[in-house]
Design a protein around this motif. Sequence first.
Motif, PDB file in Angstrom:
ATOM      1  N   UNK A   1       0.840  -1.191   0.000  1.00 17.38           N
ATOM      2  CA  UNK A   1       0.000   0.000   0.000  1.00 17.38           C
ATOM      3  C   UNK A   1       0.883   1.251   0.000  1.00 17.38           C
ATOM      4  N   UNK A   2       0.562   2.198  -0.870  1.00 18.51           N
ATOM      5  CA  UNK A   2       1.367   3.414  -0.951  1.00 18.51           C
ATOM      6  C   UNK A   2       1.083   4.318   0.247  1.00 18.51           C
ATOM      7  N   UNK A   3       1.982   5.278   0.428  1.00 16.94           N
ATOM      8  CA  UNK A   3       1.844   6.254   1.508  1.00 16.94           C
ATOM      9  C   UNK A   3       0.529   7.022   1.384  1.00 16.94           C
ATOM     10  N   UNK A   4       0.231   7.440   0.141  1.00 16.35           N
ATOM     11  CA  UNK A   4      -0.996   8.210  -0.103  1.00 16.35           C
ATOM     12  C   UNK A   4      -2.237   7.377   0.205  1.00 16.35           C
ATOM     13  N   UNK A   5      -2.201   6.077  -0.173  1.00 15.39           N
ATOM     14  CA  UNK A   5      -3.347   5.197   0.100  1.00 15.39           C
ATOM     15  C   UNK A   5      -3.541   5.006   1.603  1.00 15.39           C
ATOM     16  N   UNK A   6      -2.437   4.873   2.320  1.00 10.36           N
ATOM     17  CA  UNK A   6      -2.516   4.712   3.773  1.00 10.36           C
ATOM     18  C   UNK A   6      -3.128   5.962   4.406  1.00 10.36           C
ATOM     19  N   UNK A   7      -2.700   7.134   3.931  1.00  5.88           N
ATOM     20  CA  UNK A   7      -3.263   8.388   4.434  1.00  5.88           C
ATOM     21  C   UNK A   7      -4.760   8.465   4.161  1.00  5.88           C
ATOM     22  N   UNK A   8      -5.146   8.071   2.959  1.00  2.00           N
ATOM     23  CA  UNK A   8      -6.562   8.123   2.574  1.00  2.00           C
ATOM     24  C   UNK A   8      -7.410   7.253   3.506  1.00  2.00           C
ATOM     25  N   UNK A   9      -6.910   6.052   3.808  1.00  4.66           N
ATOM     26  CA  UNK A   9      -7.644   5.156   4.715  1.00  4.66           C
ATOM     27  C   UNK A   9      -7.782   5.773   6.111  1.00  4.66           C
ATOM     28  N   UNK A  10      -6.677   6.348   6.605  1.00  4.76           N
ATOM     29  CA  UNK A  10      -6.705   6.962   7.938  1.00  4.76           C
ATOM     30  C   UNK A  10      -7.650   8.167   7.961  1.00  4.76           C
ATOM     31  N   UNK A  11      -7.626   8.957   6.904  1.00  6.88           N
ATOM     32  CA  UNK A  11      -8.514  10.124   6.822  1.00  6.88           C
ATOM     33  C   UNK A  11      -9.973   9.677   6.838  1.00  6.88           C
ATOM     34  N   UNK A  12     -10.268   8.653   6.052  1.00  8.68           N
ATOM     35  CA  UNK A  12     -11.661   8.163   6.007  1.00  8.68           C
ATOM     36  C   UNK A  12     -12.107   7.665   7.381  1.00  8.68           C
ATOM     37  N   UNK A  13     -11.209   6.952   8.067  1.00  5.56           N
ATOM     38  CA  UNK A  13     -11.540   6.465   9.419  1.00  5.56           C
ATOM     39  C   UNK A  13     -11.738   7.643  10.380  1.00  5.56           C
ATOM     40  N   UNK A  14     -10.870   8.645  10.266  1.00  8.18           N
ATOM     41  CA  UNK A  14     -10.970   9.814  11.141  1.00  8.18           C
ATOM     42  C   UNK A  14     -12.265  10.576  10.888  1.00  8.18           C
ATOM     43  N   UNK A  15     -12.669  10.656   9.640  1.00  2.00           N
ATOM     44  CA  UNK A  15     -13.927  11.339   9.290  1.00  2.00           C
ATOM     45  C   UNK A  15     -15.125  10.644   9.916  1.00  2.00           C
ATOM     46  N   UNK A  16     -14.984   9.320  10.095  1.00  2.00           N
ATOM     47  CA  UNK A  16     -16.088   8.553  10.701  1.00  2.00           C
ATOM     48  C   UNK A  16     -16.029   8.591  12.227  1.00  2.00           C
ATOM     49  N   UNK A  17     -15.090   9.397  12.764  1.00  2.00           N
ATOM     50  CA  UNK A  17     -15.043   9.576  14.217  1.00  2.00           C
ATOM     51  C   UNK A  17     -13.977   8.773  14.923  1.00  2.00           C
ATOM     52  N   UNK A  18     -13.110   8.113  14.149  1.00  2.00           N
ATOM     53  CA  UNK A  18     -12.032   7.335  14.753  1.00  2.00           C
ATOM     54  C   UNK A  18     -10.874   8.270  15.109  1.00  2.00           C
TER      55      UNK A  18
END
Length: 202
Positions: A1-18
């Motif tokens: 997984x690329x750095x950008x993809x990892x960031x995208x996953x974390x951002x999506x989780x954070x947006x959901x309140x994580x």
Amino acid sequence: MSDADADTLLVERAKRGDKRAFEMLVVKYQRRIERLIGRMVRDADLVQDVAQESFIRAYRALPQFRGDSAFYTWLYRIAVNTAKKTLVDLKRDIVVPESTLSSADDGDETSRGENELSDGETPEAVLASREIAAAVNAAIEALSEDLRQAITLREIEGLSYEEISEAMNCPIGTVRSRIFRAREAIAARLRPLLDTREGERW
């Protein structure tokens, strides 16, 4: 997984309140953001405060992050704006400390002690390199804010023209022009030290 993809996953989780996901982004980028702010804010005591404020603003603005740019570019822009606001509030000038000009690397390696010379270095060579660093520092400080920010993002932070365009919110052509003008101004200051002909750069 690329750095950008990892960031995208974390951002999506954070947006959901994580909150843990956002904390992971903070851990990942805290040092880079603090180094960026340290290049803008003269008062070292303020760096962590401004960095913390930048992450707070980023967290609050996360619902507006659409992923049109990389997360770090977006975060970078928030940090630059937060630092600028702090400096305006304090009526201080934006500067690039000489210590940041000694290397364009990530900055994680510890620098050698001042009196410790590596193989092949002479006191004269060290003095000359310090004079050059001081001249570069003076030249950068003398630049307008737009030119100073562009050359710092390119030469010290190592961002691409596209990333600088996003961070500064201006066309790539403008970025190229600002970096060219900044390099010309710096070269003019260095020419007497390096004995280079006009048209040659550092």
